[in-house]
Scaffold this motif. Structure first.
Motif, PDB file in Angstrom:
ATOM      1  N   UNK A  21      -4.562  19.711  12.175  1.00  0.00           N
ATOM      2  CA  UNK A  21      -4.392  18.256  12.090  1.00  0.00           C
ATOM      3  C   UNK A  21      -4.447  17.893  10.614  1.00  0.00           C
ATOM      4  N   UNK A  22      -3.381  17.257  10.138  1.00  0.00           N
ATOM      5  CA  UNK A  22      -3.285  16.951   8.712  1.00  0.00           C
ATOM      6  C   UNK A  22      -2.741  15.546   8.510  1.00  0.00           C
ATOM      7  N   UNK A  23      -2.918  15.038   7.299  1.00  0.00           N
ATOM      8  CA  UNK A  23      -2.540  13.659   6.986  1.00  0.00           C
ATOM      9  C   UNK A  23      -1.750  13.623   5.690  1.00  0.00           C
ATOM     10  N   UNK A  24      -0.682  12.826   5.663  1.00  0.00           N
ATOM     11  CA  UNK A  24       0.115  12.692   4.452  1.00  0.00           C
ATOM     12  C   UNK A  24       1.394  11.935   4.735  1.00  0.00           C
ATOM     13  N   UNK A  25       2.330  11.991   3.815  1.00  0.00           N
ATOM     14  CA  UNK A  25       3.609  11.313   3.998  1.00  0.00           C
ATOM     15  C   UNK A  25       4.494  12.105   4.951  1.00  0.00           C
ATOM     16  N   UNK A  26       5.555  11.476   5.413  1.00  0.00           N
ATOM     17  CA  UNK A  26       6.472  12.174   6.318  1.00  0.00           C
ATOM     18  C   UNK A  26       7.148  13.365   5.634  1.00  0.00           C
ATOM     19  N   UNK A  40       0.908   9.341   7.720  1.00  0.00           N
ATOM     20  CA  UNK A  40       0.880   9.692   9.129  1.00  0.00           C
ATOM     21  C   UNK A  40      -0.077  10.847   9.374  1.00  0.00           C
ATOM     22  N   UNK A  41      -0.511  10.962  10.618  1.00  0.00           N
ATOM     23  CA  UNK A  41      -1.364  12.070  11.044  1.00  0.00           C
ATOM     24  C   UNK A  41      -0.535  12.943  11.971  1.00  0.00           C
ATOM     25  N   UNK A  42      -0.463  14.224  11.666  1.00  0.00           N
ATOM     26  CA  UNK A  42       0.361  15.127  12.461  1.00  0.00           C
ATOM     27  C   UNK A  42      -0.463  16.326  12.913  1.00  0.00           C
ATOM     28  N   UNK A  77       0.840  -1.197   0.000  1.00  0.00           N
ATOM     29  CA  UNK A  77       0.000   0.000   0.000  1.00  0.00           C
ATOM     30  C   UNK A  77       0.873   1.245   0.000  1.00  0.00           C
ATOM     31  N   UNK A  78       0.417   2.268  -0.707  1.00  0.00           N
ATOM     32  CA  UNK A  78       1.163   3.521  -0.828  1.00  0.00           C
ATOM     33  C   UNK A  78       2.628   3.290  -1.200  1.00  0.00           C
ATOM     34  N   UNK A  79       2.900   2.658  -2.337  1.00  0.00           N
ATOM     35  CA  UNK A  79       4.284   2.427  -2.758  1.00  0.00           C
ATOM     36  C   UNK A  79       5.032   3.748  -2.948  1.00  0.00           C
ATOM     37  N   UNK A  80       6.353   3.721  -2.737  1.00  0.00           N
ATOM     38  CA  UNK A  80       7.136   4.950  -2.839  1.00  0.00           C
ATOM     39  C   UNK A  80       8.029   4.924  -4.074  1.00  0.00           C
TER      40      UNK A  80
END
Length: 409
Positions: free
Chosen positions: A384-389, A321-323, A162-165
């Motif tokens: 509060x946001x969501x995304x890659x590091x 991640x959620x930050x 899932x979510x390949x980089x």
């Protein structure tokens, strides 16, 4: 599909929780895409992933039961069991949505035409041995930059990525899930498979007020997804305030479902074949189940039980991640709207909610859930946001502050 045998074996609860979170999010996307595009192939992938989720939840439960040795252990781990059960509930709901397609339960042909989110399509493609993408990394082929198409998941010999980089290699025989516009997908699909891409044909709406009904389902879907994200955020930050927002969203989704059911009953008397509305009812019911699951994830926080560290660790290790980021005075975000700041396009982060600062009177700050383009950021706001590091780091720079994980308001 025969259920896979599962026996106890030592597994990392953190890794299981992280995979369940990522899988649940992918399942929601796949299930709705299967319905919107009438794709049996994508619906079958949903059921394959649902089977994987069944195995994960059994492994997670057995490991948690082995870890509980005292009453204190039981109290601390009970909310974690709730998270496992909720992820499984999301998986089952996604499976129910997929069966709308596979079992021909009944759905208006014009559903996709009425969807306001039909700009992006999700398709399934097998990597041919002679594909120009075969045995190359995603970074090397530069697919998203050149075509606007993103690989959101890969199934390889029964396992999922899932979510390949950028470092993920596309191998012959892989089944890739592609998301993008029809124009970009046409080019990529033909390069990946060697076959011609057939653009879905849109039917004209034939049911009065169908667009309004579909808008209601889209709103329910969006609110349920936000509720799930906020629920994990509540566990991550041990925040009762965020958990309360989850409860509010779940209540709103319940109300939307009730109004949608009333519309369906009224519409049944105006259509020649009311059976074609069954799928919409199933879709709304499954969507409401997802919001219920979000509430289950945050229930421990609502009941005053401290969030177990393993849940926070799992969220931080998941693909997205959620930050929580504080907006600094004078930063690029200070005084800018969500549209002006271009957070989504510039950093890749999706803003889930914004919490305004507490008032001098002692009143708790207001929450803005699912902010729109006109939502303004001000110094002191918690985002509060969501995304890659990498995206989180970029957004931190815009906000002029490092990411924060220790606030419990």
């Amino acid at each position: 599909m025969e259920p896979e045998d599962v026996e106890y074996e030592p597994v990392s609860v953190k890794e299981v929780l992280a995979e369940m979170k990522d899988t649940a999010e992918l399942l929601i996307d796949l299930a709705y895409s299967a319905v919107l595009h009438g794709s049996d192939e994508i619906a079958e992938e949903v059921l394959e992933l649902e089977e994987r989720m069944d195995v994960l939840q059994m492994q997670g439960r057995m490991s948690l039961l082995m870890a509980a040795r005292t009453p204190d252990d039981a109290e601390a781990l009970a909310p974690v069991l709730g998270v496992v059960a909720a992820a499984e509930k999301i998986s089952n709901a996604a499976g129910d949505i997929a069966k709308i397609v596979l079992e021909d339960i009944g759905l208006p042909d014009a559903l996709r035409a009425a969807m306001p989110e039909a700009a992006e399509t999700l398709v399934r493609a097998g990597v041919a041995r002679d594909s120009p993408y075969a045995n190359r990394t995603l970074g090397d082929v530069n697919m998203e930059t050149e075509t606007g198409v993103r690989v959101i998941a890969i199934r390889r010999s029964g396992d999922w990525i899932t979510n390949p980089d950028f470092e993920t290699v596309l191998e012959p025989g892989d089944v890739v899930l592609l998301r993008g516009t029809d124009e970009g997908l046409s080019t990529v699909y033909e390069s990946v498979t060697g076959a011609e891409y057939n653009t879905p044909v849109l039917a004209e709406p034939t049911i009065e007020d169908l667009e309004r009904a579909v808008d209601a389902i889209v709103l329910m879907k969006n609110m349920s997804e936000v509720a799930v994200d906020l629920a994990y955020g509540a566990m991550l930050f041990d925040s009762e305030g965020v958990a309360e927002e989850v409860r509010e969203l779940e209540t709103e989704v319940d109300q939307l479902q009730s109004r949608f059911e009333a519309w369906t009953l009224q519409a049944a008397s105006r259509v020649e074949d009311p059976v074609q509305l069954r799928g919409l009812v199933h879709l709304a019911t499954a969507t409401e189940v997802i919001s219920d699951a979000a509430l289950e994830i945050s229930e421990g926080v609502l009941r005053g039980i401290d969030a177990h560290p393993v849940v926070a660790a799992a969220v931080e290790e998941s693909d997205e991640i959620i930050v929580r980021i504080s907006v600094g005075a004078g930063s690029d975000l200070d005084g800018a709207t969500l549209a002006d700041s271009e957070v989504r396009t510039g950093t890749g982060m999706r803003v889930i909610a914004v919490r305004r600062p507490d008032q001098p009177t002692g009143k708790s700050g207001e929450w803005v859930v699912s902010p729109g383009a006109s939502t303004r950021f001000d110094a002191g706001d918690l985002v509060i946001a969501k995304g890659t590091r990498a995206a989180a780091e970029a957004m931190s720079e815009l906000a002029g502050n490092p990411r924060e994980y220790d606030d419990d308001n």
